[in-house]
Every structure is written in structure tokens, then in C-alpha cells.
Write an enzyme that holds these catalytic residues in place. Structure first.
Site, PDB file in Angstrom:
ATOM      1  N   GLU A 192      44.001  76.214 105.720  1.00 37.64           N
ATOM      2  CA  GLU A 192      42.668  76.797 106.209  1.00 37.64           C
ATOM      3  C   GLU A 192      41.679  75.630 106.940  1.00 37.64           C
ATOM      4  OE1 GLU A 192      41.230  80.023 105.277  1.00 37.64           O
ATOM      5  OE2 GLU A 192      43.343  80.259 105.303  1.00 37.64           O
TER       6      GLU A 192
ATOM      7  N   SER B 253      61.207 121.530 112.983  1.00 40.70           N
ATOM      8  CA  SER B 253      60.575 122.419 113.893  1.00 40.70           C
ATOM      9  C   SER B 253      58.854 122.510 113.396  1.00 40.70           C
ATOM     10  CB  SER B 253      61.425 123.519 113.471  1.00 40.70           C
ATOM     11  OG  SER B 253      62.877 123.734 114.150  1.00 40.70           O
TER      12      SER B 253
END
Length: 837
Positions: free
Chosen positions: A210, A482
Site C-alpha cells: 500500500e 431455443s
């Protein structure tokens, strides 16, 4: 200047022969001498000029005029000594420049003084000095004074005071404002650790990941700030905040992107570094930062991810937690977690906190499974996760989620949610295949709000029998089979190629290049002059494959699905792969149940797309509005709303006949429309012969004017699924009845509704639609068809879809038989059975 030894004035020369005559021309007005010019003592009062001695009528001198520059005389007499310095009346030669003090500086055409180069340079540097001084005051002196004032005006919050604001429960409400439950953070009762209780390896992992300059910076890093500015300008990634600044941001709860907030943050960060030692600062940071899984602080994170106290974390575990600080909301994504762990370890090596040899020996630390037991029966964890995703996309991110005391008012209708859970439970009764999974999502077409969301059980058994968090199948993409065909038709009409009365060859075993496409049995076969509307009812694969491959092409089909509301990655999780397989919903095309419900809701909503959402509004602990969901609608299928409505209405007309053809029913007094879909299982060596006729995914998606619902019943991957009595499952056998039961329960007691009529598109442009075919008998034959493919493509061989069970072959092809859908992506040349419904 006067050269007359007798004291005459210019223009009064007694000897004209001494001066050249002016050429003939207009008379020139003589210029009077300036005051005091050429004065000599005379008989009058001392100091009077000659014109002041001319009598009463000449007492006032003429208006002063600037003297004209005398012309250069071609010749003149030698100067007399009495005319110069010796008598105090120094004379100027005709060729000498005029004195600016006497005659004034020369000016340009605008009347401004003409400066010498030296004067111009002097003036330029004077201006530069003034600008530099102003800039110095503006950017150095004034900010320094303001910073000192801010420094003494702010305070640095303690970790204890910050912790008291972080563990607040989030309350959820149904659409009718009744309480759904509370989401309580796991880390709500965490411990504040001292610097000595936090292992050095944890501190080093966080510092390396960090803020590498943490040990030496004064609370802010000028280089980091410049990098952040550069990244913002160039659209890059990465910020410039130090650990101290991140602490202040979390402590204040203010993440507003403003100069005022950043200014105060810098002052507090600097003051923190002047007040506390570095070991205290890093400890304070680790006690309040968010790591994911609802865990604030390192102690809570260690328990949530690894089931151990922070003091027992090793280097690998410390690296994972340090890496997750930047992306805590994606802590459950294995790919992201592994990437962040790798970044943290690499930076630890770069900063000398870990040797390369030790780094090479480390293995990824697998976090313990989440169970969410505390959420069971309170807030549906899948609904909670969807809400949190929506909040994060609108500014309320995971790290502040438990800090605001938020109240979330959702779109979930308690009646619809109960109907969904009951319909699934009833539909799965008697099913013995343990591989069967299911999901149901219902959306209001008029708002886009999700009314019901069921993604399966939230707690499941792990491989060793332990409880673990279930997978959200409503947000997991599958081959749609489908149920993709309405998007084929939408693209066809969007391009102006025809409509539902247009005709195609619907016969079986049609050849497309090297690919043979088959229908799903006799019930799905149509005539050589088959209308699109009848092909939709029968789910004739050859019609829609022909439509996409030879007319619309795959790209517009994918776009039509997006227009309707399907969200492919990276914004969503669905995938729309624009190859020929998309025509029949196979291959690499996969869609989530929630996206299918949202897309069909656009058909139900007269072609107006409204973004799917779970939140109505959010308020904070003071009941102030924190977020409100927009309810914007725009035409989906055309720029013109009427045209978009006409296209959607035609899709609806073609889907109405599917319901009775699939032996399903609409709720009482309500019109409905929908489409089934099935994906065929790919048979593998070693499987029983029954697996050749099995399917792996089934769908039923449909709607009324007020609700759109998608039901999926399938397996985790390509598995041969069986229904009751070991028979193959289809879209109409389990998913269809669940859909029907949900609509019946939800719409019971609501006023009846019908779709708006629209003008029919295509064919002869008549306003009639082919009559609905008679539903087939309950015979469940088992014919097969090959699956469409555009050629060799990886991953397509298992993408075959098939719909409802075909009728017995004793029925002629022209009769009304069971709807069945063929699939695509499978190997060509298989005989008999259809791939989509």
C-alpha cells in the site's frame, strides 16, 4: 532654432536669398514659437516676449503649439560664438535630435510613447518579476498560511472512535416497506489490537503493498500525488494516497472527490505523523481497514478468512489480506484473489521484506469457505449480494457499506418472492436426480424492478460434508437453447428483412454448406413454405438457422439481445458469441436467468427497455437520502418508440402460440407469451446408453403485460440429466410447469390484462397471425438431430440444445406435435433428433 543674428523669428527672414524658396503650392500656416522661445530683453516689462509688447489688441499669446521640426538647411553661415555657450543661449543644429524633455517623447500612430530596446527589456523583466511574485504568494505563501491554520484546526480520530461507527447493521425492506431482515457484519465485535499484537510480517506486507515510502514520508508522498495526477490525466490506474491518508479517509468516512476534502486529509495526515510513531500509525490503520467478507480490521479478517487470530498469520496469509485491501469487494473471486496475493508477495520482495527464495516456496493460502449461516432465514444472501453490487456501482462501496447505518428499500415483492420459492419447491417434488439445479427471476416490465429472485439454496454441502455458501444459479450463464430464437426474429425485423408472416423452408435435414441442420423430431418440422410465426411455435431449427446464417447474420442477433437487456461481460456475466451457433442458443453463447428475464421484460414492456435493478432507494442512519434508483425508459429496438413497440408486439404475437403448443397455460384472465429452450448433453465414452438422449440445460422464459419470468432447470456443466422415471427432461417438463405455477400464484386475484395490438410486420403485411397449432399428445418419442456448426470451433461440440419431447413418428409432420428445440455446436451428421425447441 533661430540663426538670424538680428534676432528675427523663423518665418521672418530679412534676407530671403539666404534660404531656399518653398515650391509653389497651398499656403502653409506658420507655427508660432513656444512660450519663452528666443526671448530677448526689450523696452517693455522685464521678461515679456516680443508679441506681448504689440499693443492692447495683442495682449494674449496665441495657443501653444508643439514646434515643427525645422527643415535641414542646405547651407548656413558659420556659427558665432555669441550665439552659443558664451552668452548662455546654446543653440541646436538642424541635424541634432530634439530633446524629449523639451519637446516630449516621440509617439506611435496610437499616441503611445516609442520605447528604446533597453526600455522595452527593462519593462518586460519588471512584469516577469511581478508575475513570479504573485505566483509565489498564490502557490506558496498563502497555502502555507492556510495549511498552518488547518493543521491546528483539525484532529486525528482514534481507531476506537472509528471502530464504533463501522459495525452498523444494514436493514433491508421489501417493496411494501415491511422489513426483510438485517445484514449484520461479521466484524462488528472485533478487537482493537496493540502494535505488539500484530505480527511484523503483516505490517510489512501491508506497507509493501500500500505505501512503500511509509517509513520515511511525512504523511503524504509528493511523488505519489504526482503519479495519481498523471494517472487521472492519462486514464491510468493507481492512486497516490499514503497509509496515513487512507486512515484519515476511512476515519472521516468522506470519500468525496473534492479539493477541500483532499486538503483537510493532507493536513490531518501530516499532523498524525507529527503526533504518533510509525508503529502506532500502521497499527491504527490495520485496526480499521476493510478486507472483505464484512471484516473490518486485521483481527476480524484473520478470523473470517482463515479461522485464526491475527497473531498466527503467516507470510502467505498476510500477503493475501494485504492484497485484498484494494479490492475487498472481489475477495471471493479466485482469480482476483490470486492476482492480488501475487502482487503483494512481489512487492514484499522488492522492498526487502521477503527473500526471493522464501517467496518461491510459498503456496496460495485457500480461505475457509463462507457459510452465511447467520444470514439464513433473515436476508437472502443472493439478494443481498446483488444489492451490494448495485450499491457499489453507485458510490456506496463495500468498505463503507457497514458504516452508514443504511436502510435499503428493495424492489422485491414479498408475494412474488414467496410464489417463486413455492413454485420451485412444488416443481422439484419427486425429482431424484441430485444433479438437477434451478433458478427463477421475475421482473416488472413497467419499472425494471426485480420482483422475485431465487438462485438456489444459500447453504450447500461441501465435498467433505461441511456446510458452505451455495452458488447463485440465477447469476450463472448457461446456453439458452431455443429461448434465443426471439432475438433472431427481433434482428430480422430490425433490419427490415421481413416479419412473422414471412416464409422459410422449415423442412428437416437441410444442408447449409457442409453443415446439416435437423429439426427436433416430427413435431418441430414445418413445410417448405413455413411462416416465421409457425416456426416459432414448432421451434423449427432449420427456419431460424437459415434466417440468421443467410439473412441477418450473427452480429445483429447479438446486438438485438443487448438491445433487449442482456448484459455481456465485462458489465455483466453473460456471453454473446457472434457465430452461427447463436441462432439456436448454443456454442459459446451463454446467458444468465436474470438477463433472460430482463430481456423478455422489454418485449412485455412494448419495446421500452428499463434497466434491471434491485433498489428503490437507500437512506442513511439519519434517514437522509443516500441513493435513489432512476427509472428511465428508452426504445430498445428502434430510435422511434412506435417502431420499437411494433417490433416487440410482433415478437409477442409469435410467442403466444408457444404456450399451448408446449402444453402450458396462461393465468386466468391474463394473456401470456413465452419460449422454451433445451441444450442437449454431449455423449461421452463410458456413459450409459441413456445418456445419448439426455439434455443438460432447460428453460422456460415468458411474460404477461405486468411480469416477466425466467426459469432455468439444469446441471452444473454438461451433465446428462434425468427427470422422473429416468426420462430426459425438456423445457416443457420441469421449467415450464414451475413458470406456470409462479405466474398463477403471483397473479392470483390481480385484474386481468391483455397485450396491446400492433400492426403485423412481414409477408403480405396483413394484420392476421397464423392460428395456433393444436398441442401434441403426451407421447415422448426420442429422435435425434445433428447440431449446427459453422465449422471447427473449440468448445462447440458440447453445445447442443433440444426442447420438448417429440411426438410419436406415427403422426404426420404437418400435424400439431410436441414442440422441441434443436441445439447447435455439436458434431454434424447425427441422425434424427432436434437440437433446439
Amino acid at each position: 532654432m533661430n540663426d538670424d543674428p538680428h534676432g528675427g523669428w523663423p518665418g521672418q527672414d530679412p534676407d530671403p536669398a539666404r534660404r531656399p524658396q518653398r515650391p509653389a503650392g497651398p499656403p502653409r500656416r506658420p507655427a508660432g514659437p513656444p512660450p519663452g522661445y528666443g526671448q530677448r530683453p526689450g523696452p517693455g516689462p522685464q521678461g515679456q516676449a516680443p508679441w506681448q509688447r504689440q499693443g492692447p489688441s495683442q495682449q494674449q499669446p496665441p495657443p501653444p503649439r508643439r514646434p515643427q521640426r525645422p527643415p535641414v538647411a542646405p547651407q548656413h553661415e558659420p556659427d558665432l560664438i555669441t550665439h552659443h555657450e558664451h552668452n548662455g543661449t546654446a543653440d541646436r543644429g538642424y541635424d541634432e535630435p530634439y530633446d524629449d524633455e523639451q519637446y516630449g517623447p516621440e509617439t506611435d500612430e496610437n499616441g503611445k510613447p516609442i520605447l528604446t530596446p533597453a526600455q522595452r527589456k527593462k519593462r518586460r523583466w519588471r512584469r516577469i518579476r511581478r508575475v513570479l511574485l504573485a505566483l509565489f504568494c498564490l502557490f506558496v505563501v498563502i497555502p502555507a498560511i492556510a495549511f498552518v491554520i488547518t493543521y491546528f484546526a483539525v484532529d486525528v480520530p482514534s481507531p476506537q472512535s472509528v471502530a464504533a461507527t463501522q459495525g452498523q447493521a444494514v436493514t433491508y425492506y421489501y417493496a411494501d416497506n415491511t422489513e426483510m431482515g438485517k445484514d449484520v457484519p461479521k466484524g462488528g465485535n472485533r478487537h482493537i489490537l496493540t502494535p505488539e499484537q500484530i505480527p511484523d510480517i503483516v505490517k510489512k506486507a501491508v506497507i509493501a503493498t500500500e505505501d512503500a515510502s511509509f517509513e520515511t514520508n511525512s504523511g503524504f508522498d509528493i511523488g505519489g500525488i504526482l503519479r495519481a495526477v498523471y494517472n487521472q490525466v492519462t486514464a491510468g490506474k493507481g492512486g497516490g494516497s499514503t497509509i496515513s491518508q487512507q486512515y484519515i479517509k476511512v476515519a472521516s468516512g468522506d470519500d468525496e472527490s473534492s479539493l477541500a476534502r483532499k486538503w483537510t486529509e493532507l493536513a490531518k495526515s501530516f499532523k498524525m505523523n507529527q503526533t504518533y510513531e510509525k508503529k502506532d500509525i500502521i497499527s491504527a490503520y490495520l485496526n480499521i481497514i476493510y478486507f472483505g467478507r464484512g471484516a473490518y480490521g486485521i483481527e476480524s479478517a484473520a478470523q473470517s478468512f482463515f479461522g485464526k487470530p491475527a497473531g498466527e498469520l503467516n507470510a502467505s496469509e498476510a500477503a493475501l489480506l494485504a492484497g485484498l485491501i484494494q479490492q475487498p469487494g472481489r475477495s471471493e473471486n479466485p482469480k482476483v484473489a490470486n492476482e492480488r496475493w501475487t502482487v503483494a508477495l512481489n512487492r514484499m520482495v522488492q522492498n526487502g521484506f521477503l527473500s526471493a527464495a522464501d517467496r518461491a516456496n510459498l503456496q496460495f493460502p485457500t480461505p475457509i469457505p463462507q457459510t452465511d449461516k447467520e444470514q439464513a432465514g433473515v436476508v437472502n444472501p443472493f439478494i443481498r449480494d446483488k444489492v451490494k453490487d448495485e450499491l457499489a456501482a453507485n458510490g456506496i462501496t463495500a468498505d463503507v457499506y457497514y458504516r452508514g447505518g443504511y436502510k435499503v428499500y428493495t424492489t422485491i415483492d414479498p408475494k412474488a418472492q414467496a410464489a417463486a420459492e413455492q413454485a420451485v419447491a412444488d416443481g422439484m417434488k419427486g425429482q431424484t436426480d441430485e444433479n438437477l439445479l434451478n433458478a427463477l427471476v421475475a421482473i416488472d416490465p413497467k419499472t425494471g424492478g426485480v420482483k422475485a429472485y431465487y438462485g438456489g439454496p444459500s447453504i450447500v454441502k461441501g465435498p467433505n460434508g461441511q456446510d458452505q455458501k451455495g452458488r447463485d444459479w440465477a447469476n450463472t450463464p448457461q446456453n439458452p437453447g431455443s429461448s434465443m430464437k426471439p432475438f433472431d426474429l427481433t434482428a430480422y425485423m430490425q433490419l427490415g428483412k421481413g416479419g412473422i408472416n414471412s416464409t422459410f423452408d422449415g423442412s428437416n435435414n437441410r444442408q447449409f454448406g457442409k453443415q446439416t441442420i435437423r429439426n427436433a423430431g416430427p413435431g418441430s418440422t414445418c413445410s417448405q413454405q413455413c411462416t416465421v410465426s409457425e416456426a416459432m411455435q414448432r421451434s423449427a431449427n432449420t427456419v431460424f438457422y437459415d434466417m440468421v446464417v443467410n439473412v441477418t447474420k450473427p452480429g445483429p442477433v447479438a446486438q438485438a439481445a443487448k438491445d433487449a437487456g442482456v448484459k455481456p461481460a465485462p458489465d455483466g456475466t453473460s456471453e454473446l458469441f457472434a457465430d452461427n451457433n447463436i441462432a439456436l442458443g448454443g456454442g459459446k453463447t451463454v446467458i444468465t436467468p436474470e438477463d433472460m428475464a430482463a430481456a423478455y421484460a422489454t418485449f412485455a414492456g412494448d419495446g421500452q427497455r428499463r434497466d434491471k435493478h434491485f433498489i428503490v432507494k437507500v437512506t442513511n442512519s439519519q434517514d437522509e437520502a443516500a441513493y435513489s434508483a432512476p427509472e428511465e425508459a428508452k426504445p430498445a429496438f428502434a430510435d422511434d418508440s412506435d417502431k420499437s413497440k411494433q417490433i416487440a408486439g410482433n415478437v409477442t404475437e409469435s410467442l403466444k402460440g408457444v404456450i399451448p403448443f408446449s402444453k402450458l397455460k396462461c393465468p386466468n384472465n391474463h394473456e401470456c407469451a413465452g419460449k422454451t429452450g433445451t441444450q442437449q448433453h454431449t455423449y461421452r465414452q463410458g456413459e450409459p446408453a441413456s445418456a445419448k438422449d439426455a439434455n443438460s440445460q432447460t428453460w422456460m422464459v415468458g411474460y404477461t403485460p405486468s411480469i416477466s419470468a425466467a426459469v432455468w432447470v439444469g446441471g452444473d456443466g454438461d451433465k446428462a440429466l434425468k427427470g422422473k422415471n429416468g426420462k430426459s427432461i425438456f423445457g416443457s417438463t420441469i421449467a415450464g410447469p414451475i413458470w406456470q405455477k409462479f405466474l398463477s400464484l403471483y397473479l392470483n386475484g390481480k385484474p386481468g390484462e391483455r397485450f396491446d395490438k400492433v400492426k403485423i410486420i412481414g409477408g403480405d403485411d396483413s394484420n392476421t397471425v397464423p392460428s395456433t397449432q393444436t398441442p401434441p399428445d403426451d407421447d415422448e418419442g426420442s429422435t435425434e438431430t445433428g447440431t449446427p456448426s459453422t465449422g471447427p470451433s473449440t468448445g462447440s461440440s458440447s453445445s447442443r440444445n433440444e426442447e420438448d419431447p417429440p411426438s410419436s413418428s406415427k403422426n404426420p409432420p404437418s400435424s400439431s406435435e410436441n414442440n422441441e428445440e434443436g441445439g447447435n455446436g455439436g458434431p454434424p451428421g447425427r441422425g434424427g433428433r432436434g437440437d433446439t425447441e
